[in-house]
Design a protein around this motif. Structure first.
Motif, PDB file in Angstrom:
ATOM      1  N   GLU A   1       0.905  -1.398  -0.049  1.00  0.00           N
ATOM      2  CA  GLU A   1      -0.086   0.187  -0.121  1.00  0.00           C
ATOM      3  C   GLU A   1       0.916   1.229   0.064  1.00  0.00           C
ATOM      4  O   GLU A   1       1.851   1.214   0.896  1.00  0.00           O
ATOM      5  N   GLY A   2       0.466   2.240  -0.803  1.00  0.00           N
ATOM      6  CA  GLY A   2       1.113   3.586  -0.755  1.00  0.00           C
ATOM      7  C   GLY A   2       2.140   3.635  -1.959  1.00  0.00           C
ATOM      8  O   GLY A   2       3.015   4.606  -1.718  1.00  0.00           O
ATOM      9  N   VAL A   3       2.161   2.544  -2.742  1.00  0.00           N
ATOM     10  CA  VAL A   3       2.936   2.596  -3.839  1.00  0.00           C
ATOM     11  C   VAL A   3       2.156   3.019  -5.184  1.00  0.00           C
ATOM     12  O   VAL A   3       0.931   2.415  -5.262  1.00  0.00           O
ATOM     13  N   PHE A   4       2.375   4.075  -5.854  1.00  0.00           N
ATOM     14  CA  PHE A   4       1.487   4.400  -7.035  1.00  0.00           C
ATOM     15  C   PHE A   4       2.369   4.680  -8.484  1.00  0.00           C
ATOM     16  O   PHE A   4       3.432   4.688  -8.315  1.00  0.00           O
ATOM     17  N   VAL A   5       1.597   4.863  -9.616  1.00  0.00           N
ATOM     18  CA  VAL A   5       2.058   5.592 -10.720  1.00  0.00           C
ATOM     19  C   VAL A   5       1.388   6.791 -11.093  1.00  0.00           C
ATOM     20  O   VAL A   5       0.529   7.036 -10.417  1.00  0.00           O
ATOM     21  N   TYR A   6       1.965   7.390 -11.750  1.00  0.00           N
ATOM     22  CA  TYR A   6       1.546   8.773 -12.290  1.00  0.00           C
ATOM     23  C   TYR A   6       1.385   8.821 -13.628  1.00  0.00           C
ATOM     24  O   TYR A   6       2.266   9.210 -14.655  1.00  0.00           O
ATOM     25  N   ARG A   7       0.034   8.530 -14.085  1.00  0.00           N
ATOM     26  CA  ARG A   7      -0.108   8.399 -15.493  1.00  0.00           C
ATOM     27  C   ARG A   7      -1.598   8.995 -16.009  1.00  0.00           C
ATOM     28  O   ARG A   7      -1.696   9.669 -17.006  1.00  0.00           O
ATOM     29  N   THR A   8      -2.634   8.807 -14.837  1.00  0.00           N
ATOM     30  CA  THR A   8      -3.844   9.041 -15.453  1.00  0.00           C
ATOM     31  C   THR A   8      -4.555   9.763 -14.100  1.00  0.00           C
ATOM     32  O   THR A   8      -4.162  10.165 -13.206  1.00  0.00           O
TER      33      THR A   8
ATOM     34  N   ALA B   1      20.065   2.196  -6.581  1.00  0.00           N
ATOM     35  CA  ALA B   1      19.190   1.109  -7.259  1.00  0.00           C
ATOM     36  C   ALA B   1      18.346   0.784  -6.023  1.00  0.00           C
ATOM     37  O   ALA B   1      19.015   0.302  -5.000  1.00  0.00           O
ATOM     38  N   THR B   2      16.902   0.314  -6.180  1.00  0.00           N
ATOM     39  CA  THR B   2      16.185   0.091  -5.171  1.00  0.00           C
ATOM     40  C   THR B   2      16.316  -1.446  -5.059  1.00  0.00           C
ATOM     41  O   THR B   2      15.953  -2.260  -6.130  1.00  0.00           O
ATOM     42  N   ALA B   3      16.677  -1.967  -3.907  1.00  0.00           N
ATOM     43  CA  ALA B   3      16.503  -3.539  -3.827  1.00  0.00           C
ATOM     44  C   ALA B   3      15.146  -4.118  -3.174  1.00  0.00           C
ATOM     45  O   ALA B   3      14.812  -5.124  -3.836  1.00  0.00           O
ATOM     46  N   SER B   4      14.765  -3.437  -2.300  1.00  0.00           N
ATOM     47  CA  SER B   4      13.141  -3.731  -1.922  1.00  0.00           C
ATOM     48  C   SER B   4      12.665  -2.690  -1.166  1.00  0.00           C
ATOM     49  O   SER B   4      12.856  -1.699  -0.693  1.00  0.00           O
ATOM     50  N   ILE B   5      11.082  -2.988  -1.085  1.00  0.00           N
ATOM     51  CA  ILE B   5      10.230  -1.966  -0.538  1.00  0.00           C
ATOM     52  C   ILE B   5       9.895  -2.701   0.780  1.00  0.00           C
ATOM     53  O   ILE B   5       9.019  -3.684   0.530  1.00  0.00           O
ATOM     54  N   GLU B   6      10.097  -2.142   1.710  1.00  0.00           N
ATOM     55  CA  GLU B   6       9.737  -2.709   3.062  1.00  0.00           C
ATOM     56  C   GLU B   6       8.627  -2.021   4.028  1.00  0.00           C
ATOM     57  O   GLU B   6       8.358  -0.916   3.685  1.00  0.00           O
ATOM     58  N   GLY B   7       8.097  -2.838   4.719  1.00  0.00           N
ATOM     59  CA  GLY B   7       7.163  -2.163   5.601  1.00  0.00           C
ATOM     60  C   GLY B   7       5.789  -3.203   5.786  1.00  0.00           C
ATOM     61  O   GLY B   7       5.695  -4.038   4.814  1.00  0.00           O
ATOM     62  N   ASP B   8       5.087  -3.390   6.738  1.00  0.00           N
ATOM     63  CA  ASP B   8       4.278  -4.147   7.040  1.00  0.00           C
ATOM     64  C   ASP B   8       2.642  -3.779   6.105  1.00  0.00           C
ATOM     65  O   ASP B   8       2.407  -2.741   6.707  1.00  0.00           O
ATOM     66  N   GLN B   9       2.373  -4.344   5.118  1.00  0.00           N
ATOM     67  CA  GLN B   9       1.260  -3.899   4.294  1.00  0.00           C
ATOM     68  C   GLN B   9       1.494  -2.727   3.757  1.00  0.00           C
ATOM     69  O   GLN B   9       1.407  -2.362   2.532  1.00  0.00           O
ATOM     70  N   LYS B  10       1.985  -1.522   4.621  1.00  0.00           N
ATOM     71  CA  LYS B  10       2.162  -0.102   3.791  1.00  0.00           C
ATOM     72  C   LYS B  10       3.713  -0.001   3.722  1.00  0.00           C
ATOM     73  O   LYS B  10       4.444  -0.600   4.798  1.00  0.00           O
ATOM     74  N   ILE B  11       4.084   0.688   2.866  1.00  0.00           N
ATOM     75  CA  ILE B  11       5.495   1.158   2.631  1.00  0.00           C
ATOM     76  C   ILE B  11       6.061   1.839   3.565  1.00  0.00           C
ATOM     77  O   ILE B  11       5.367   2.697   4.121  1.00  0.00           O
ATOM     78  N   GLN B  12       7.082   1.545   4.057  1.00  0.00           N
ATOM     79  CA  GLN B  12       7.809   2.647   5.095  1.00  0.00           C
ATOM     80  C   GLN B  12       9.152   2.664   5.088  1.00  0.00           C
ATOM     81  O   GLN B  12       9.759   3.963   5.199  1.00  0.00           O
ATOM     82  N   HIS B  13      10.037   1.634   4.431  1.00  0.00           N
ATOM     83  CA  HIS B  13      11.441   2.145   3.730  1.00  0.00           C
ATOM     84  C   HIS B  13      11.532   1.519   2.444  1.00  0.00           C
ATOM     85  O   HIS B  13      10.902   0.539   2.032  1.00  0.00           O
ATOM     86  N   LEU B  14      12.528   2.286   2.006  1.00  0.00           N
ATOM     87  CA  LEU B  14      13.244   1.699   0.560  1.00  0.00           C
ATOM     88  C   LEU B  14      14.702   1.154   1.059  1.00  0.00           C
ATOM     89  O   LEU B  14      15.467   1.995   1.662  1.00  0.00           O
ATOM     90  N   HIS B  15      14.887   0.057   0.708  1.00  0.00           N
ATOM     91  CA  HIS B  15      16.326  -0.480   1.045  1.00  0.00           C
ATOM     92  C   HIS B  15      16.877  -0.472  -0.569  1.00  0.00           C
ATOM     93  O   HIS B  15      16.381  -0.852  -1.475  1.00  0.00           O
ATOM     94  N   PHE B  16      18.367   0.278  -0.415  1.00  0.00           N
ATOM     95  CA  PHE B  16      19.037   0.427  -1.789  1.00  0.00           C
ATOM     96  C   PHE B  16      19.924  -0.891  -1.785  1.00  0.00           C
ATOM     97  O   PHE B  16      20.431  -1.393  -0.779  1.00  0.00           O
ATOM     98  N   THR B  17      20.558  -1.018  -3.049  1.00  0.00           N
ATOM     99  CA  THR B  17      21.630  -2.212  -3.189  1.00  0.00           C
ATOM    100  C   THR B  17      23.013  -1.632  -2.398  1.00  0.00           C
ATOM    101  O   THR B  17      23.479  -2.624  -2.196  1.00  0.00           O
TER     102      THR B  17
ATOM    103  N   ALA C   1      10.098   6.227   3.904  1.00  0.00           N
ATOM    104  CA  ALA C   1       9.139   6.896   2.908  1.00  0.00           C
ATOM    105  C   ALA C   1       7.605   6.418   3.233  1.00  0.00           C
ATOM    106  O   ALA C   1       7.575   5.210   3.660  1.00  0.00           O
ATOM    107  N   ASP C   2       6.682   7.181   3.470  1.00  0.00           N
ATOM    108  CA  ASP C   2       5.350   6.710   3.554  1.00  0.00           C
ATOM    109  C   ASP C   2       4.676   6.500   2.274  1.00  0.00           C
ATOM    110  O   ASP C   2       3.515   5.901   2.427  1.00  0.00           O
ATOM    111  N   MET C   3       5.233   6.981   1.177  1.00  0.00           N
ATOM    112  CA  MET C   3       4.481   7.073   0.073  1.00  0.00           C
ATOM    113  C   MET C   3       5.522   6.954  -1.068  1.00  0.00           C
ATOM    114  O   MET C   3       6.705   7.670  -0.870  1.00  0.00           O
TER     115      MET C   3
END
Ligand code: SRM
Ligand SMILES: Cc1cc2nc3c(=O)[nH]c(=O)nc-3n(C[C@H](O)[C@H](O)[C@H](O)COP(=O)(O)OP(=O)(O)OC[C@H]3O[C@@H](n4cnc5c(N)ncnc54)[C@H](O)[C@@H]3O)c2cc1C
Ligand code: SF4
Ligand code: FES
Lengths: 114, 829
Positions: B110-117, B196-212, B219-221
């Motif tokens: 949750e909290g991961v989006f794209v930006y197109r429409t 480079a992003t290795a993984s997106i962490e957090g329970d259910q919702k995004i909380q962190h980004l881990h890099f390589t 990040a909350d979003m």
């Protein structure tokens, strides 16, 4: 100007307290409303006092005028202009402002707040 | 977007076709380029590319929210999600693209989006409330735009993560990226490069980004903007040829492997290239429509030059931005301080421009792009192209546009050439850019060409011999000088009288302050007399400069910069009592900031009581006459520069002019008062004074020029009276003396002839007029606090006059206060 059925009329000020061809600011609970007395056209307008561009409580100190037939107010900060009738932003991309109906009775000015 | 444009173009060419549109989205075609405006509350209604009834009026059937799911190329029919089956003669794919979403573990959180429409934006908006930290993967054009959107939504801590070592890797080089990065960080946007992003962490919702590289970002979003993926899925399924990395393969007529099936816009792959911009998409629409109508037109590839304003920073790249030695000669201009970077790539012989990039200042983009596209021969010093903006840019641009060939493409979104624009002026009587826009559509797309359209209109009108009058605005068809003369002749004294007699309509923020300043220059009456107060510029109306947050500054006059200790103490006491921030200004006096509107009369009452008067820091009037200490103390001083500065400041204080004006007096040629950077500057010599005029500091510094040398004090003052009256009478609104002189035929020699030799026979009249203005002077703050109707205006709420504006916010800094930051991050600067 819209006529609303369930309008609550706020007593804003005396006609004499309003500024000719300019604005004053009215405090209504937590809100600030800009009231304009367009003496040249003998018209009254009321809008939100906040300029949406940088969210400044300022429009009552703005300069009024016209664009073609449209009455407008220019924000003193960066001169964005808004239609006093519809609230539409006349200088491109900013968003619109809220407008309120106004009536004058027995020397008192009322603003329709709901 | 492109599908809609195709319909327009086809209908222009032929009415023999019945058009049927299917769209996956629930909305009719809208302007995706300006999608971000939707974040800033632009109503969807204004983003639509056509009115709701346009389709029926053109006999087009529109099926929204109903994608085509099946295509049979042999039986030539399509089937939609809702089960509509239809045969076609021609089929056009304008299916665009979708955001490319990399396969990172955790991307489904949750909290991961794209930006197109529009729908993406609705989701983002709904989630953003209360979010503190935002992140965007992808530092390209779209990623930066998405980051701006997050900031506009009030997420003040936003970071952009880019895999490459620089921002916008497809448009700009490393050095440009560094400058851009600095600018963005000043605006509060953090950029992380080579990540480079290795993984997106957090329970259910995004909380962190881990890099390589092992680092972590909270990040909350998150918005993913890692590239686009052409929507070719239906084509692929139906046996139409697509490229190995996606995109429906087309020939130069936009035909796919099935000759009666076309692909245009972002889904089309032409010569192994996807064109992710609207302008090439529109050109493809034109080619496809022409082909279907049996015309002959082919797509020749398209220039991918772009100019945009990212979070208020201009960024442009054009032609071949990256070409290097030995294939090109490069000129680079960099101003780290201002955040400006410009690179031009010239052909090795230096004759032609091949491409380049501009960061921080891109006024010359259109001209440079035209220079590339039309292979114009460069001037002898090509660096003028980047430095040229400093000189009169209007001039260089107009000689520039005259040299363009008729078929130079001016508006690339709509494909409008120079000839078409000039034609609209000569044949269809368009006299301004708006009219040209209506006639030709030039400038209705991204809007980047509008300045050039304006220049072309002006040039063409001039060529037709039409007199281009510098009229004030829609309410006055007169120039400032014409109005000035009429006001004098008819002895008009209020704005309303002038508007009734000489103008039309109800006035505006351009003509009101201008007329008010004319009235003030002519009669020097108290500017806030009833009937004229609301026609004053905001700063003049409240006799103070408005500041961020809606408070005002207070600047008492301190003539020559000389002040007694007891008066210094009063300033300190007043500032302390009303909680004002104090600062020594660059003009040798003291500014007190942060005064509530309600407090202004009380503050001034105390200052006036102590012998101060208005410093006119708000007016188009004399600011300061700076002085150096001069012969009273300085071992080099030739004359008493302080006394002369005070005399001059007191003589011209309060006089209104087309712009503010400043002065200084130095006691010797060491010039400690910087007199040569002033509108008029005076420097002591062994024999008297040297008088310099028309200098300027500010954004385009210019040294003052010597008007007369070794003159005595009285002569100096006489010349100044004449000089100032000549300026007040003839300068355009908001023109400082330097610019006024720059535009004067004959320059300083002519000016000297008028002032010193009285060649216009006006000296006596001007001296008398000046004498009248000086006699009419009163301190307007004194008048304001003593006149009850005027004083009454200095309160924020008319219904609770004693209450101050509660929305005003301050923050603390170094033991004083400062204005709180703007309530929202800026949109376009
Ligand atoms: C307060 C002060 C800065 C400081 O803290 O030192 C200042 C503050 C402002 N300057 Fe200035 N300028 C100040 C000295 C200067 C100087 C230095 C000088 O006077 O020696 C210059 C360069 C000299 C010159 O003008 O040639 C200067 C060149 C400008 C310019 C550019 C003018 C130009 O021709 O390029 C502007 C913009 C304009 O006028 O359009 C400007 C505009 C402004 C405004 C009015 C911007 C605005 O509209 O809000 C600022 C108002 C602040 C306020 O509310 O008081 N200020 N400004 C200085 C006040 C001096 C004073 O005592 O009156
Ligand atoms: C935020 C943002 C900013 C941008 N800024 C710029 C800019 O400044 N300058 C610039 O030149 N370009 C910009 N672009 C790019 C520009 O918007 C695109 O190039 C343009 O929209 C492409 O038009 P198109 O018609 O090919 O695709 P789209 O506009 O995406 O239209 C394709 C439509 O087809 C629909 N569709 C897909 N498959 C099917 C199906 N099977 N059946 C029915 N319908 C289907 C999709 O839902 C969509 O509605 C920007 C894009 C974005 C997202
Ligand atoms: S230099 Fe700019 S920011 Fe500084 S006081 Fe002058 S106008 Fe304001
Ligand atoms: S705050 Fe109103 S125009 Fe900027």
């Amino acid at each position: 100007m819209k006529t609303l059925t369930n309008t609550k009329w706020l007593t804003a000020c005396h006609v004499d307290d309003a500024v000719e061809n300019g604005g004053v600011c009215i405090k209504h609970e937590d809100q600030q409303i800009a009231l304009f007395y367009f003496t040249r056209r003998n018209e009254w307008f009321a809008t939100q006092n906040e300029c949406p561009h940088k969210r400044q409580m300022i429009l009552s100190r703005g300069m009024i005028g016209s664009l073609g037939e449209e009455p407008k107010v220019a924000c003193p900060f960066h001169k964005k202009t808004f239609s006093l009738r519809t609230g539409e932003c006349l200088s491109g991309d900013e968003c619109a402002i809220k407008t309120f109906p106004v009536k004058v009775e027995d020397g008192l000015v009322y603003i329709g707040v709901e | 977007m492109v599908g809609n444009k195709f319909c327009e173009k086809l209908l222009e060419k032929s009415t023999d076709f019945k058009l049927i549109i299917f769209s996956d989205e629930p909305y009719r075609a809208y302007d995706r380029v300006h999608l971000s405006d939707y974040i800033n509350k632009k109503p969807l209604e204004e983003l639509y590319m056509c009115s709701e009834d346009w389709y029926s009026s053109k006999n087009i059937s529109l099926h929204l929210n109903d994608p085509i799911v099946h295509l049979d190329v042999t039986k030539q029919y399509v089937e939609s999600g809702r089960g509509i089956k239809l045969n076609y003669d021609y089929l056009v794919f304008a299916t665009g693209s979708s955001a490319f979403v990399p396969n990172i573990p955790g991307i489904e959180k949750e909290g991961v989006f794209v930006y197109r429409t529009i729908e993406d934006l609705d989701l983002i908006k709904a989630y953003a409330g209360g979010v503190q930290k935002g992140a965007v993967i992808g530092g390209g054009l779209l990623g930066l735009e998405a980051a701006k959107a997050l900031m506009d939504l009030g997420i003040s801590k936003t970071s952009v993560i880019e895999f490459a070592p620089r921002l916008m890797p497809r448009q700009i080089d490393q050095a440009a990226s560094t400058v851009l990065q600095q600018k963005l960080s000043a605006l509060g946007l953090e950029t992380l490069l080579s990540k480079a992003t290795a993984s997106i962490e957090g329970d259910q919702k995004i909380q962190h980004l881990h890099f390589t590289d092992g680092t972590i970002l909270e990040a909350d979003m998150l918005v993913i903007s890692a590239g686009i993926r052409p929507r070719d899925e239906l084509a692929l399924k139906s046996g139409i040829v697509v490229g190995p990395r996606g995109g429906i393969v087309v020939n130069k007529h936009m035909q796919t492997s099935e000759p009666n099936i076309f692909a245009i816009g972002e889904c089309a792959l032409f010569e192994e290239m996807i064109y992710g911009l609207v302008a090439p998409g529109y050109e493809m629409a034109e080619v496809a429509a022409t082909t279907i109508c049996e015309g002959d037109k082919s797509f020749k590839g398209f220039d991918m030059s772009t100019k945009l304003k990212l979070i208020g920073v201009d960024v442009a790249s054009f032609g071949d931005p990256f070409i290097e030695e030995p294939y090109a000669r490069t000129i680079v201009f960099e101003d780290k301080n201002k955040g400006i970077y410009k690179r031009l790539n010239l052909s090795p012989d230096g004759k032609h421009l091949l491409g380049g990039m501009l960061i921080g200042e891109a006024n010359s983009y259109n001209m440079l792009l035209q220079t590339v596209n039309n292979r114009l021969v460069l001037p002898e010093n090509p660096e003028d192209l980047v430095f040229g903006e400093r000189s009169a840019s209007g001039q260089s641009a107009s000689t520039g546009i005259a040299a363009l060939p008729d078929d130079a493409l001016i508006c690339s979104c709509e494909g409008i050439t120079k000839a078409q624009i000039c034609h609209a002026v000569t044949e269809q009587n368009c006299e301004n850019a708006d009219a040209v826009k209506k006639c030709t559509k030039a400038g209705s797309g991204c809007g980047g060409c509008v300045p050039m359209v304006k220049d072309l209109v002006t040039m063409t009108l001039k060529q037709q011999g039409k007199y281009i009058r510098n009229v004030i605005c829609e309410h006055f068809q007169l120039s400032r000088q014409e109005l000035y003369d009429l006001v004098k002749i008819h002895e008009l004294k209020t704005y309303d009288e002038i508007l009734d007699g000489l103008g039309k309509g109800d006035g505006c923020e351009v003509c009101k302050p201008l007329v008010s300043s004319l009235l003030a220059s002519t009669w020097n009456e108290m500017i806030l007399q009833k009937g004229n107060d609301t026609a004053q510029d905001s700063n003049d109306r409240f006799l103070a400069n408005i500041q961020k947050g809606g408070t005002y500054s207070v600047v008492p006059r301190i003539p020559g910069g000389e002040i007694r200790p007891d008066k210094l103490i009063v300033i300190g006491q007043v500032a302390q009592k009303y909680g004002l921030y104090t600062k020594i200004t660059g003009g040798q006096r003291i500014d007190m900031f942060g005064a509530h509107l309600n407090d202004l009369p009380f503050i001034w009452e105390e200052l006036i009581e102590a012998g101060f008067e208005s410093g006119h820091a708000y007016g188009k009037a004399l600011r300061t006459v700076k002085s150096c200490v001069g012969s009273t103390w300085c071992r080099f001083g030739l004359h008493d520069s302080v006394s002369f500065a005070i005399r001059i400041e007191e003589r011209y204080r309060g006089i209104r002019a087309p712009h503010k004006f400043k002065s200084a007096v130095s006691g010797c040629i060491r010039e400690c008062a910087e007199a040569q950077s002033k509108d008029f500057g005076i420097i002591a010599t062994e024999k008297g004074w040297n008088l310099y005029v028309c200098g300027n500091g500010g954004s385009k510094p210019q040294h003052a020029l010597l008007l007369a040398s070794d003159i005595d004090s009285e002569t100096c003052i006489r010349y100044l009276d004449r000089f100032l009256m000549f300026y007040i009478r003839t300068a355009d609104p908001l023109t400082r003396t330097a610019t006024w002189l720059n535009k004067m035929d004959g320059g300083i020699d002519y000016l000297r002839n008028v002032i010193v030799n009285d060649s216009l026979d006006m000296a006596q009249q001007w001296e008398e007029e000046m004498e009248k203005l000086i006699l009419a002077y009163t301190c307007e703050w004194k008048a304001a606090i003593e006149t009850p109707q005027i004083r009454k205006r200095f309160s924020h709420f008319v219904n609770v006059p004693d209450e101050k504006d509660t929305s005003v916010r301050f923050e603390e800094m170094r033991g004083q206060k400062k204005a709180a930051d703007w309530n929202t991050p800026s949109i376009t600067s």
